[in-house]
Write a protein that holds these residues in place. Sequence first.
Motif, short mmCIF file in Angstrom:
data_model
loop_
_atom_site.label_atom_id
_atom_site.label_comp_id
_atom_site.label_asym_id
_atom_site.label_seq_id
_atom_site.Cartn_x
_atom_site.Cartn_y
_atom_site.Cartn_z
N HIS A 18 1.02 -1.19 0.30
CA HIS A 18 0.25 0.02 0.19
C HIS A 18 0.80 1.48 -0.25
O HIS A 18 0.00 1.65 -0.79
CB HIS A 18 -0.79 0.09 1.48
CG HIS A 18 -2.20 1.08 0.75
ND1 HIS A 18 -2.56 1.45 0.47
CD2 HIS A 18 -1.84 2.06 1.85
CE1 HIS A 18 -3.56 2.62 0.85
NE2 HIS A 18 -3.00 3.09 2.11
N SER A 19 1.83 1.65 0.58
CA SER A 19 2.91 2.55 0.96
C SER A 19 3.44 2.61 -0.80
O SER A 19 3.36 4.07 -1.06
CB SER A 19 4.45 2.28 2.03
OG SER A 19 4.72 3.12 1.88
N GLN A 21 2.41 1.59 -3.65
CA GLN A 21 1.39 2.93 -4.70
C GLN A 21 1.13 3.73 -4.32
O GLN A 21 0.73 4.70 -4.88
CB GLN A 21 -0.27 1.30 -4.48
CG GLN A 21 -0.99 1.94 -5.31
CD GLN A 21 -2.11 0.71 -5.20
OE1 GLN A 21 -3.12 0.40 -4.01
NE2 GLN A 21 -2.42 0.77 -6.22
N LYS A 22 0.49 3.94 -2.71
CA LYS A 22 0.97 5.14 -2.15
C LYS A 22 2.22 6.67 -2.93
O LYS A 22 1.34 7.90 -3.25
CB LYS A 22 0.39 5.39 -0.90
CG LYS A 22 -0.12 6.63 -0.12
CD LYS A 22 -0.55 6.51 1.14
CE LYS A 22 -0.21 7.97 1.43
NZ LYS A 22 -0.78 7.35 2.78
N SER A 23 2.80 5.94 -3.06
CA SER A 23 3.66 6.74 -3.84
C SER A 23 4.06 6.61 -5.26
O SER A 23 5.78 7.00 -5.22
CB SER A 23 5.30 6.35 -2.47
OG SER A 23 5.70 5.39 -2.21
N ASP A 24 3.06 6.37 -5.85
CA ASP A 24 3.39 6.50 -6.77
C ASP A 24 4.34 5.13 -7.56
O ASP A 24 5.01 5.37 -8.68
CB ASP A 24 3.07 7.54 -7.48
CG ASP A 24 2.26 7.62 -7.54
OD1 ASP A 24 0.86 7.17 -7.27
OD2 ASP A 24 2.10 9.48 -7.86
#
Length: 109
Positions: A18-19, A21-24
């Motif tokens: 998730h981290s 994905q969140k930071s692209d």
Amino acid sequence: MYSYFYTNITFNASEVAHSIQKSDGIIPGIRSGQNTVAYLKRQMKSLIFIGAICMSIIAMVPIFISAHYGLSRLSFLGTSVIITVSVITDTKNQVLSQRRSKKYIAKAV
């Protein structure tokens, strides 16, 4: 064996995915979401297995040496080998860091 349990408790692959994905961020060749979680878990287990094998070898080397040479007590154990290697590695990294910083300061002036 302990490393498998401890790492499964402390390393949360879903949170890391998730981290990322969140930071692209991406892992090349791996789709985001559940594929990333599965990939991270698979990589974690293989790294833990390799590390456990290496630690077992380091722990058994003094036993085999003492058995081969007939020594009743060996002055070092696997733990002291691990500590010695980590101290040498840390010292080497600190010396290299100091050398790099002095080169950088010399070039800046």
